[in-house]
Each structure stands twice: as C-alpha cells, then as structure tokens.
Enzyme design. Structure first.
Site, mmCIF file in Angstrom:
data_model
loop_
_atom_site.group_PDB
_atom_site.id
_atom_site.type_symbol
_atom_site.label_atom_id
_atom_site.label_comp_id
_atom_site.label_asym_id
_atom_site.label_seq_id
_atom_site.Cartn_x
_atom_site.Cartn_y
_atom_site.Cartn_z
ATOM 1 N N CYS A 1 0.814 -1.208 0.000
ATOM 2 C CA CYS A 1 0.000 0.000 0.000
ATOM 3 C C CYS A 1 0.853 1.267 0.000
ATOM 4 C CB CYS A 1 -0.975 -0.055 1.178
ATOM 5 S SG CYS A 1 -2.442 0.945 0.909
ATOM 6 N N ARG B 1 -11.581 5.864 -5.228
ATOM 7 C CA ARG B 1 -10.817 5.187 -4.208
ATOM 8 C C ARG B 1 -11.074 3.685 -4.308
ATOM 9 N NH1 ARG B 1 -7.971 6.999 0.160
ATOM 10 N NH2 ARG B 1 -7.435 5.289 1.579
ATOM 11 N N HIS C 1 -3.307 -4.671 1.586
ATOM 12 C CA HIS C 1 -2.578 -4.240 2.768
ATOM 13 C C HIS C 1 -2.815 -5.211 3.913
ATOM 14 C CE1 HIS C 1 -6.440 -1.990 3.694
ATOM 15 N NE2 HIS C 1 -6.339 -2.983 4.531
#
Ligand SMILES: [Zn+2]
Lengths: 235, 439
Positions: A91, A126, A191
């Site tokens: 990430c 996003r 992540h």
C-alpha cells in the site's frame, strides 16, 4: 544461516495490521527450524545492514512523506537493495518505493525512494474492498492472491518493473495489473497481513532471502481461510 | 431541591426559545415518531429509537435542534468507552440530583447519532439536564445546535478505516466547531495523553485535562498540528512518567488537573479516590476519572459522583453476565485494536470465545486482527467464532495460541460447565445480547 527480518517504521507505516507480515515470515521460518529474528526499527533508529528482508506497511499521506525523508537520510534501505536483500512493501509503503507519489486533495507530487520504477497519482475512484489477483508466472491454487485494498493512488509501471499479478476482482494498480517486482523488491496494494492470506507469497519471499527452496507447511486453518476468502470474493 | 444538592447542580437551564408554533410542530413529529417506534417494537424489529428519530426529523427538520434547547448538556465522545462513560456520568449526576432524577435524560442504549439522540431527548421534554453519548461524527453538530456546557473527549484511535480514511478529519471537525463556538462553547474534559485529542481541544474556551493510562499509542506517531514526529510516547503497554512533545512545534502533553494512578483517581486538590467500580478493567478507571471531572463541572462533588458510578453494572449489555443455553457468559465488546488492547486483559476465564464479524458496523476489513496482541492468550482455550472466525484462527495460529473454530455462536457457547468470557465485535455482540435476553 540465520535470517533477519526488519519491520521498518511500524509507527508511521503500519496502519492496517501490516506488522502481521513480519509475524508470518518469522513464524514460517522458525516452524521450519530456521534461526530467524525480527528487528523493529522506529524513527531515530538506524536500519541494520545485516537485514535480509525489509518490510514496509501502509500509512497516511503525512506519514508517507516523513518515512521517505527519514529513509533517505538513513540510507539503509538503498544499501539493502544494492546488496540484493528482499524488500516487501504494501500500500503506502509500495507507493513510496517509486519515483513519486501524490498526496492530499490536490494530489501534490512527492519524491519517492526510487527503488521501484513506478509512479503513483490519484485515481478516478478510491479502491476499497476485497481484491483477487493471479500471480504472474505461477500456477495452481496458490497462484491466486487474496487481500483487502484501500488506497486512492493508482500506480503506473516503468520498463524496469514488472507487474506482480493480474487483477481478477478489485483495482490494484488501476490498469488491470497489480503490484510491481524489480529484482528482489516487491510492492503490492493488498494491505494488512497479505502474507497471512497468501502463504505461498510469504514462502517465496523467504526463499528469495535464503537462496533455496522450502518444504511445504501444512496448516488446515490457513487453507480453509483461503478457500473461504476466494469463495467470498468470487461470489 | 434535595438537601445535599450544590447550587451549581440545582441551577436550571435557560428555557428554550422556540415559538408556540414551532413547539406544536415538534410535538406532532414526536407523536408520529412514538407511533412508529411502537409499531417497530410490536413487530419485533427492535426498540424503534432510530426509526422514531428518523421520522421525527423527516417531519420536523429542526427536531434535534429544538429538542436540545432548554437543557444543560454534557456530551461524551471518543473512539472507545463512550457508552460506559455516558452511563458513569449519568449515574454521577443522578446521585447528585437525589430525588430529583426526572431532571435527567440520557441515551442509555448507545444510539448516539442524530436520530438516536433526538429520540432519547423526545422521551423527556421536561428534563433540563442531558448526558448524551455522541458519535464522533455528530460532535460538531451537537456543539453547534445544543451549546453543551461540558464535552468529554475520551480518546482517539483508528476505527473502521474502510469508512474513515483519514482519522484526523474527525478531530479537525471538533476543533473547528469548538473554535466557532468560542465563549459559548463547552468546557472540554479531555484526555491529556492523546495528541489528537489535545490538538482538537486546543480551540476550546477552557479545558480540564485528565491524565489517563492509555495503553494504545499506535495512532499518534506524527504531530496533528505540524506533521513532525512526536517523542516521549510510551510504547504500547509500557508506562513511564515521561510526557509526549512534538519535535517540530510547541504541541506537548498538558499538565493534568485530574489523573489516574493504578486503581485510584486523583482530583485537582490532590485527594485520592478509590472508585471501586462494578465495571472491570483499568480502562474504566480512566473513563470514571473523565466522568468525575465532567460531573464536577456540572456541580456534582467527587464523593457523590463515585457513589453514583458504583451502581453502574452493565451499560447497554457491556460486561453483563448472563446465561446463554446452559452456559454462564460474561459479554465484552471491542470494536477496534485499541478496544481489544483494553479488553483482553479483563478476560479471566480459562475458556474464552472470541466472535468476529466484518459487516459494515464491524468494519469490513479484518486486518486489525494483526494489531491485537493475541499472544497474551497463550495457555487459554480459545474458541474462534463468528463469520470471520477463520481469519482469527490464522491469527491465533501465528500467535501459537490453542484454538478451535466454531463459526456458529450458539455452538461456540454450548457445553461449558464453567463460566466463559465472550469478547466480540459489534454485530456478534448485539446478537449475543439478544441470545442472553438482554436486548
Ligand atoms: Zn508539531
């Protein structure tokens, strides 16, 4: 040989349980009888030149900028790459390994560490949710990489980097590819403890660092979790 | 007026300044809301608090603002401990009121968004003292619309990052609202150990700092004011006398008026109080310290506050002991890594059930499991339960803790001759409350 795993700046780059990757690597080495240690480095400490695997996690914009400044001043991560140590970053950690990345609402450009031939800018939406990718150059059930992604930046790869995987479900780099590999430097968007969900990727990193193959580890709960997550994301 | 009541607590709120027409409009909305809540209850769809609030607000968009008026308000917010602290503060105020408890209204059920708060207030139109659990996202509105007298800011940590991408933006909304309120704003009762809280409270007209014993410091590596690194933080779980400070600006841990030391609370005069609460854990001693400081602002003396707080047993089911099937269980709730760090040390049974889910109310991403020190459960018999039990199982496997997996809650709780502690995320916790006859 002994294996030193280095968790870099957990207080800055560790917002999503990314320290789990260090725990996974440590235990998977130790369970096979390998003498492995974990070193946690925080701002103010020097990165050890004895490290074999360096781990970077996710963090917010301000933390990314601080981490780059501190890592440039320290120099240890660059020396690690020069001596062919393994670097695994997720990430925000992945983004700062590149030439540049954008921060804030205005997508202000920040210089990265230049250890991966990639650049990151804000994407159209996003990326938040479960992600499923296929690990390039690998076959079988273990080639499916499963995780959770949560990032606003999209990443473009230059000629020296190759994508880690191809996206089945989710966003990844934003162009159908996911992550980047350049020598023994790996970056990826899923992540948190992505290595807990993908033990084959964890073992791949260990093998890269050790320079030899490893016997498989049988853990039913790890297989069951993979089955459940793969089924969940495929619907 | 009760004989022992202080003049400060006896002071009535200024009456609401709303017209007769506005009042009638509100009353009609409340009546419709009551009907909807009643329908919800008899059809078994829950208490109806939220439905009621929703309908009232639809019929009168100013319902919350009107309902907040004419009251002296103490709002309680923060990431963890809101419900328990609200119950502690309400109990302290109740003790201070003596026979006059109908002056107090509180949202005891944990419904802490606009609708929940409006619904609670509508049940007590004549209560002029309100102790309100307030979601972090609603704090700014409550400051603006309700002009609270006191605002308690407990703590601040990462929570459901799949929804809140930047934790600082919430703190910024508090800071901005406090600044805008100026001299009309609340006295803030705040935790001096948390940099984000200190930064948010800086703009308040006055702050009473409380030094708690936070065990969670992982969300405050960088200064919220200038972005430089903070120093002097205790590592998680460690406690030193050192105070934190910023390396780039003058933000630093303030001198506290109140503090927590072990199981005791020290007031601004240096008097040491032993709260001896029924709710367990070091975290709740800290919550009690903040509640005592808030109660003092409202005019409740420390001794009276403690007497009241000792009556709190199981706020909205938290820490409740009940029976599910044939098993005696104690229900514990933890919603994020900081919450788990506080709750795990409370566990005192050999067998423990940990129930994990990942629907929206729990946070869809379970990566946080790796920020929790499950290693401390070594030697216990852990049952991983809930829809995400396998994620927990893998975490426990790497922690080298013995576990079994029983996704189904009833199955996980069956067949235990001895009492069992159950620690759960939000959704399984609410299911467990129902299974235990508590909701
Ligand atoms: Zn600063």
């Amino acid at each position: 040989m002994s294996l030193e795993i280095v968790l870099v700046y957990q207080s800055l780059l560790g917002i999503y349980g990314d320290q789990g990757n260090a725990k996974v690597l440590l235990k998977r080495a130790q369970w096979r009888g390998i003498d492995a240690t974990l070193t946690q480095v925080e701002p103010g400490d020097a990165l050890p030149d004895s490290g074999d695997i360096f781990l970077l996690g996710g963090g917010e914009d301000g933390a990314q900028t601080s981490a780059v400044r501190l890592l440039k001043a320290d120099g240890g991560l660059h020396r690690a790459v020069d001596r062919d140590a393994v670097v695994f970053a997720v990430c925000a950690g992945y983004q700062i390994l590149g030439h540049s990345f954008g921060v804030g609402d205005a997508d202000d450009l920040r210089e990265g560490l230049g250890l991966l031939d990639v650049t990151t800018t804000r994407g159209p939406e996003r990326a938040v949710g479960e992600i499923l990718t296929h690990w390039n150059g690998h076959e079988g059930e273990q080639a499916w990489l499963t995780g959770f992604e949560n990032h606003g930046g999209y990443t473009a790869l230059g000629p020296q980097a190759t994508p880690l995987a191809t996206v089945e479900v989710g966003i990844g780099n934003g162009d159908g590819t996911e992550g980047a590999v350049q020598g023994k430097v790996l970056g990826t968007y899923p992540h948190g403890p992505v290595l807990a969900r993908n033990p084959a990727l964890a073992d791949h990193l260990l093998e890269q660092a050790l320079g030899h193959g490893l016997d498989p580890l049988e853990r039913w709960e790890h297989d069951e979790l993979r089955r459940q997550r793969l089924a969940a994301v495929r619907g | 007026m009760a004989e022992s009541m202080t003049p400060e607590l006896a002071r009535r709120a200024a009456p609401a300044r709303i017209t007769r027409g506005q009042r009638l409009h509100l009353n009609a909305a409340v009546a419709a809301g009551n009907l909807a809540a009643f329908a919800s209850r008899i059809s078994g769809r829950g208490s109806g608090a939220s439905i009621k609030g929703q309908l009232m607000t639809k019929l009168d968009k100013d319902a919350l603002a009107k309902l907040l008026q004419g009251r002296r308000i103490a709002a309680v917010s923060g990431t963890n401990g809101k419900t328990t602290t609200t119950h502690l503060l309400a109990a302290a105020v109740r003790a201070g009121l003596g026979a006059d408890t109908q002056r107090l209204v509180t949202n005891a059920d944990g419904a802490n968004l606009h609708y929940g708060i409006a619904s609670a207030l509508s049940t007590a139109p004549y209560a002029d003292l309100a102790v309100l659990e307030t979601d972090e996202r609603v704090v700014a509105d409550v400051i603006r619309l309700g002009k609270p007298e006191v605002l308690v800011l407990l703590n601040f940590s990462r929570d459901q990052l799949d929804r809140h991408h930047e934790i600082k933006s919430l703190a910024r909304s508090w800071r901005t609202a406090l600044e805008a309120a100026g001299a009309d704003g609340p006295v803030v009762i705040a935790n001096s150990q948390e940099p984000m809280i200190v930064w948010a409270a800086q703009t308040a007209k006055r702050v009473v700092w409380v030094e708690t014993r936070s065990v969670w410091a992982q969300d405050s590596a960088l200064c919220p004011a200038c972005g430089s690194e903070l120093r002097g933080h205790d590592a998680p779980g460690e406690q030193t006398a050192q105070r934190w400070h910023c390396t780039g600006c003058d933000l630093a841990e303030p001198e506290p008026a109140w503090s927590v030391s072990g199981d005791t609370i020290i007031d601004p005069e240096g008097t040491v109080w032993e709260p001896k609460l029924q709710v367990p854990g070091a975290f709740n001693v800290s919550n009690a310290a903040l509640a005592m400081a808030a109660a003092a602002e409202l005019g409740v003396p420390a001794g009276t506050a403690i007497r009241g707080m000792r009556k709190v047993t199981a706020p909205a089911g938290r820490f409740a002991t009940t029976t599910i099937g044939d098993t005696t269980v104690r229900l514990l709730l933890a919603k994020n890594p900081a919450g788990w760090a506080e709750a795990l040390p409370i566990i005192n049974t050999d067998t423990v059930v940990l129930a994990i889910d990942s629907v929206a109310a729990d946070g869809r991403d379970v990566s946080w499991l790796w920020d929790v020190d499950f290693e401390q459960l070594a030697g216990k018999n852990v049952i991983a339960a809930g829809p995400r039990a396998l994620d927990l199982a893998v975490r426990l496997s790497y922690a080298e803790v013995d576990f079994t997996v029983k996704q189904d809650l009833a199955e996980a709780l069956a067949g235990h001759p001895n009492p069992v502690d159950v620690l759960a995320t939000y959704t399984p916790f609410q299911k467990l409350r129902k299974m235990g006859g508590l909701a």
